[in-house]
Design an enzyme around this catalytic site. Structure first.
Site, PDB file in Angstrom:
ATOM      1  N   GLY A  42       0.832  -1.206   0.000  1.00  0.00           N
ATOM      2  CA  GLY A  42       0.000   0.000   0.000  1.00  0.00           C
ATOM      3  C   GLY A  42       0.861   1.247   0.000  1.00  0.00           C
ATOM      4  CB  THR A  78       1.237   3.557   4.825  1.00  0.00           C
ATOM      5  OG1 THR A  78      -0.022   4.239   4.637  1.00  0.00           O
ATOM      6  CG2 THR A  78       1.916   4.099   6.054  1.00  0.00           C
ATOM      7  N   GLY A 119       0.521  -1.072   6.706  1.00  0.00           N
ATOM      8  CA  GLY A 119      -0.559  -0.136   7.002  1.00  0.00           C
ATOM      9  C   GLY A 119      -1.843  -0.892   7.290  1.00  0.00           C
ATOM     10  CE  LYS A 151      -2.726  -5.523   6.664  1.00  0.00           C
ATOM     11  NZ  LYS A 151      -2.459  -4.368   5.776  1.00  0.00           N
ATOM     12  CD  GLU A 175      -1.780  -6.530   3.117  1.00  0.00           C
ATOM     13  OE1 GLU A 175      -1.382  -5.572   2.457  1.00  0.00           O
ATOM     14  OE2 GLU A 175      -2.894  -6.567   3.654  1.00  0.00           O
TER      15      GLU A 175
HETATM   16  C1  5RP Z   1      -3.356  -3.580   1.315  1.00  0.00           C
HETATM   17  C2  5RP Z   1      -3.615  -3.112   2.702  1.00  0.00           C
HETATM   18  C3  5RP Z   1      -3.088  -1.769   3.071  1.00  0.00           C
HETATM   19  O1  5RP Z   1      -2.334  -1.885   4.232  1.00  0.00           O
HETATM   20  C4  5RP Z   1      -4.230  -0.826   3.303  1.00  0.00           C
HETATM   21  O2  5RP Z   1      -5.055  -0.834   2.161  1.00  0.00           O
HETATM   22  C5  5RP Z   1      -3.747   0.588   3.595  1.00  0.00           C
HETATM   23  O3  5RP Z   1      -3.198   1.155   2.449  1.00  0.00           O
HETATM   24  P1  5RP Z   1      -2.643   2.634   2.408  1.00  0.00           P
HETATM   25  O4  5RP Z   1      -1.375   2.635   3.203  1.00  0.00           O
HETATM   26  O5  5RP Z   1      -2.398   2.904   0.942  1.00  0.00           O
HETATM   27  O6  5RP Z   1      -3.699   3.537   2.982  1.00  0.00           O
HETATM   28  O7  5RP Z   1      -4.201  -3.767   3.506  1.00  0.00           O
HETATM   29  O8  5RP Z   1      -3.979  -4.792   1.044  1.00  0.00           O
END
Ligand code: 5RP
Length: 220
Positions: free
Chosen positions: A30, A32, A83, A95, A104
């Protein structure tokens, strides 16, 4: 005023101190996590490599010259950094907004410590405003959707999206998740669901929350 990207960068920088020397780091997916990968690149000579939770993160890591190992090669990990889409004060999470939830959950489950990086907008009292991602084997799409409706949700197929594992995602709207541990287990018992986006049975260990006043550390 700090932008969303400034907040993400600040929390990614703060996460580096949780990376032990000489370790193999579990890396999430993602925007972050991308900031974290960029910070990891600056200390790449102090780590042995990384295990990625998606093809996208693997190629970003390789692009920085960080060695990417498979989880089977790496064995147990000391730390996983990622994230989340929503997180509670108990550090239960939703998530999978990026669709990488299965890998993940696998990499997080193999890691001693889960460090979650969020900005303050993601901290909630109750999970479910963010539609819950559920990864489903394609042939089970309709039958799983009917069972999700029976549980009170409104599943919506993520159009034009296939996961790294060749499956589809149903985003489940309208859930008020009062007991995330129970719902995570109930969803795990529906045939055809590979993984659901509730990370509650194994919550984060540390939340680093980025605010305009600085990064706050929270533990459950
Ligand atoms: C991906 C995830 C990410 O951690 C979640 O979507 C947060 O993303 P971002 O940091 O872009 O807000 O679970 O599958």
């Amino acid at each position: 005023m700090m932008s969303q990207d400034d907040l993400k960068r600040a929390v990614a920088i703060a996460a580096i101190e949780y990376v032990p020397a000489d370790c193999i780091v579990g890396v999430g997916t993602g925007s972050t996590a991308n900031f974290f990968i960029d910070e990891l690149a600056k200390i790449k000579n102090r780590i042995r490599g990384a295990v990625a939770s998606s093809e996208a993160s693997a190629s970003r890591l390789r692009g920085h010259g960080i060695e990417v190992l498979s989880l089977n090669e790496a064995g147990g990990l000391q730390v996983y950094v990622d994230g989340a889409d929503e997180i509670t004060h108990h550090l239960h999470m939703i998530k999978g907004g990026g669709g990488a939830l299965t890998r993940e959950k696998i990499v997080a489950g193999a890691s001693r410590q889960f460090i979650c990086l969020c900005d303050a907008s993601k901290l909630v009292d109750m999970l479910g405003k963010f539609p819950l991602p559920v990864e489903v084997i394609p042939m089970a799409k309709s039958s799983v959707a009917r069972q999700l409706v029976a549980l009170g949700g409104q599943p919506v197929l993520r159009e034009g999206f296939t996961t790294d594992n060749g499956n589809v995602i149903l985003d489940v709207h309208g859930l008020k998740i009062l007991n995330p541990v129970e719902l995570e287990s109930a969803l795990d018992h529906i045939a055809g669901i590979v993984t659901n986006g509730l990370f509650a049975r194994r919550p984060a260990d540390v939340l680093l929350l980025s605010t305009a006043e600085g990064v706050r550390k929270m533990t459950a």
